[in-house]
Design an enzyme around this catalytic site. Structure first.
Site, PDB file in Angstrom:
ATOM      1  N   TYR A  32       0.062  -1.187   0.165  1.00 54.51           N
ATOM      2  CA  TYR A  32       0.013   0.404   0.273  1.00 54.51           C
ATOM      3  C   TYR A  32       0.729   1.680   0.336  1.00 54.51           C
ATOM      4  O   TYR A  32       1.975   1.068   0.044  1.00 54.51           O
ATOM      5  CB  TYR A  32      -1.189   0.104   0.877  1.00 54.51           C
ATOM      6  CG  TYR A  32      -0.158   0.672   1.937  1.00 54.51           C
ATOM      7  CD1 TYR A  32       0.744  -0.238   3.249  1.00 54.51           C
ATOM      8  CD2 TYR A  32      -1.135   1.686   2.868  1.00 54.51           C
ATOM      9  CE1 TYR A  32       0.977   0.064   4.571  1.00 54.51           C
ATOM     10  CE2 TYR A  32       0.409   2.022   4.927  1.00 54.51           C
ATOM     11  CZ  TYR A  32       0.713   1.205   4.981  1.00 54.51           C
ATOM     12  OH  TYR A  32       1.543   1.429   5.738  1.00 54.51           O
ATOM     13  N   LYS A 146       5.825  -1.759   1.981  1.00 51.98           N
ATOM     14  CA  LYS A 146       5.016  -1.120   2.337  1.00 51.98           C
ATOM     15  C   LYS A 146       4.669  -2.230   2.766  1.00 51.98           C
ATOM     16  O   LYS A 146       3.375  -2.364   1.549  1.00 51.98           O
ATOM     17  CB  LYS A 146       4.881  -0.113   1.437  1.00 51.98           C
ATOM     18  CG  LYS A 146       4.089   0.936   2.626  1.00 51.98           C
ATOM     19  CD  LYS A 146       4.568   2.128   2.295  1.00 51.98           C
ATOM     20  CE  LYS A 146       3.255   3.518   3.156  1.00 51.98           C
ATOM     21  NZ  LYS A 146       3.178   3.359   4.387  1.00 51.98           N
ATOM     22  N   GLU A 178      13.681   2.665  14.397  1.00 56.10           N
ATOM     23  CA  GLU A 178      11.376   3.814  13.874  1.00 56.10           C
ATOM     24  C   GLU A 178      10.665   3.357  14.564  1.00 56.10           C
ATOM     25  O   GLU A 178      10.550   2.935  15.916  1.00 56.10           O
ATOM     26  CB  GLU A 178      11.485   3.455  12.246  1.00 56.10           C
ATOM     27  CG  GLU A 178      10.716   2.112  11.675  1.00 56.10           C
ATOM     28  CD  GLU A 178       9.942   1.705  10.499  1.00 56.10           C
ATOM     29  OE1 GLU A 178       9.790   2.809  10.054  1.00 56.10           O
ATOM     30  OE2 GLU A 178      10.300   0.731   9.610  1.00 56.10           O
ATOM     31  N   LEU A 202      11.442   1.512   7.317  1.00 54.80           N
ATOM     32  CA  LEU A 202      10.578   1.561   6.235  1.00 54.80           C
ATOM     33  C   LEU A 202      11.619   3.119   5.584  1.00 54.80           C
ATOM     34  O   LEU A 202      10.938   4.440   6.025  1.00 54.80           O
ATOM     35  CB  LEU A 202       9.163   2.011   5.871  1.00 54.80           C
ATOM     36  CG  LEU A 202       8.452   2.674   5.044  1.00 54.80           C
ATOM     37  CD1 LEU A 202       7.950   1.451   3.799  1.00 54.80           C
ATOM     38  CD2 LEU A 202       7.186   3.291   4.997  1.00 54.80           C
TER      39      LEU A 202
HETATM   40  N1  PDD Z   1       3.442   5.256   7.487  1.00 53.59           N
HETATM   41  N2  PDD Z   1       7.754   4.161   8.712  1.00 53.59           N
HETATM   42  C1  PDD Z   1       6.852   3.397   8.729  1.00 53.59           C
HETATM   43  C2  PDD Z   1       6.376   2.420  10.023  1.00 53.59           C
HETATM   44  C3  PDD Z   1       5.695   3.841   8.694  1.00 53.59           C
HETATM   45  O1  PDD Z   1       4.350   3.362   8.574  1.00 53.59           O
HETATM   46  C4  PDD Z   1       6.021   4.873   7.836  1.00 53.59           C
HETATM   47  C5  PDD Z   1       4.745   5.528   7.046  1.00 53.59           C
HETATM   48  C6  PDD Z   1       6.831   5.714   7.503  1.00 53.59           C
HETATM   49  C7  PDD Z   1       6.657   6.798   7.041  1.00 53.59           C
HETATM   50  O2  PDD Z   1       7.066   6.915   5.691  1.00 53.59           O
HETATM   51  P1  PDD Z   1       6.301   8.251   4.645  1.00 53.59           P
HETATM   52  O3  PDD Z   1       7.693   9.213   5.115  1.00 53.59           O
HETATM   53  O4  PDD Z   1       6.833   7.474   3.222  1.00 53.59           O
HETATM   54  O5  PDD Z   1       5.396   8.368   5.246  1.00 53.59           O
HETATM   55  C8  PDD Z   1       8.151   5.303   8.757  1.00 53.59           C
HETATM   56  C9  PDD Z   1       1.790   6.151   7.146  1.00 53.59           C
HETATM   57  C10 PDD Z   1       1.560   7.415   6.224  1.00 53.59           C
HETATM   58  C11 PDD Z   1       1.055   4.776   7.467  1.00 53.59           C
HETATM   59  O6  PDD Z   1       0.928   3.551   7.065  1.00 53.59           O
HETATM   60  O7  PDD Z   1      -0.290   5.149   7.430  1.00 53.59           O
END
Ligand code: PDD
Length: 284
Positions: A32, A146, A178, A202
């Protein structure tokens, strides 16, 4: 009416359907993305769509649409839903087939679903900073994908929420990885330190954008694992992610970070990041 996309078709949400043997529903067998929308425009849309294709490749799934096709479908959905500030969510699963751990044989098409949601910028939290807890990172060893499998993330985020906190900072033993739904960085003596992009995190698009800004602005940074001790003695800590942008963290497990207020390096990054949003999507 709220419009959604199912298998490439724009539909009224109330008539959209996915089969109960969809592999996403049964196994979390899919990938996703969440893309931020400001002024009706996607922010870092191309980067997110490229990562979606990469995540799909890592689980041996071929997407039926190119990033360019996906971009125009998302634009159509955003405009039909008249979305100004929010997110677009999209996911691909390995399709519908009788439940079996083995991938479906033949040419079972992936299921593609997308919808939009209004989400305001969390301006108050960004101003004041947020509290966090620590939690052991119990997730699998491919956090770079993801994937729809988010149980480890959910259990940690729930613990944080029950403690009245915004985020759980995850660690494998002494090493900080993270957050449950964002990337974590610390600042020590003016240098930003964040875990390297490998299988333990991620590689957030926001994280990448922040590091690109640091390179352009000659702000020092290191991409390396840091320890719980470094976290607790950091001058500043911040979280980054699509919905939260650059979010100051002012407390970890009940202990204040620095003087308990958002620090100058984080504030500067917040402003530079806002500038980048405005460059791509117009004034906020
Ligand atoms: N989450 N690490 C994890 C585990 C995450 O789920 C996310 C983002 C990030 C940050 O990634 P980015 O900058 O590409 O949004 C890091 C999304 C927003 C979610 O699951 O809703």
């Amino acid at each position: 009416m709220e419009y959604v996309i199912v298998d490439g078709e724009v539909l009224d949400r109330t008539v959209a359907k996915v089969d109960i043997e969809d592999r996403g529903y049964q196994f979390g067998d899919g990938v996703y993305e969440v893309i931020r929308i400001y002024n009706g425009k996607m922010f870092t849309g191309k980067e997110h769509l490229n990562r979606l294709v990469e995540s799909a490749g890592k689980i041996r799934m071929k997407l039926p649409f190119s990033p360019e096709e996906l971009e125009s479908k998302m634009e159509e959905l955003i405009s039909k839903n008249e979305l100004d500030t929010g997110i677009v969510y999209m996911q691909f699963t390995r399709g519908t087939s009788p439940r079996n751990h083995v991938f479906p044989a033949g040419d079972v098409a992936p299921t593609f679903v997308a919808y939009t949601r209004k989400v305001a910028r969390p301006v108050e939290s960004m101003e004041k900073g947020v509290r966090t807890i620590l939690d052991e990172d119990i997730r699998w060893l491919r956090c770079d994908i993801k994937s729809l499998n988010l149980l480890g993330n959910l259990l940690s985020k729930q613990k944080a929420a029950e403690a009245g906190c915004f985020e759980a900072i995850l660690h494998r033993g002494e090493t900080v990885t993270e957050g449950s739904h964002s990337n974590i960085s610390i600042v020590k003596d003016g240098v930003i330190i964040t875990h390297q992009a490998d299988n333990f995190i991620l590689n957030g698009i926001t994280r990448q954008k922040v590091l690109e800004i640091c390179s352009n602005e000659s702000i020092a940074f290191e991409e390396r694992a840091f320890t719980l001790d470094e976290l607790s003695s950091a001058d500043e800590v911040f979280s980054s992610g699509t919905t939260v942008e650059v979010m100051p963290i002012v407390e970890v497990d009940g202990k204040p970070v620095g003087n308990g207020e958002p620090g100058p390096v984080t504030r500067n990054l917040q402003n530079l990041f806002k500038g980048e949003i405005e460059r791509q999507c117009g004034n906020l």
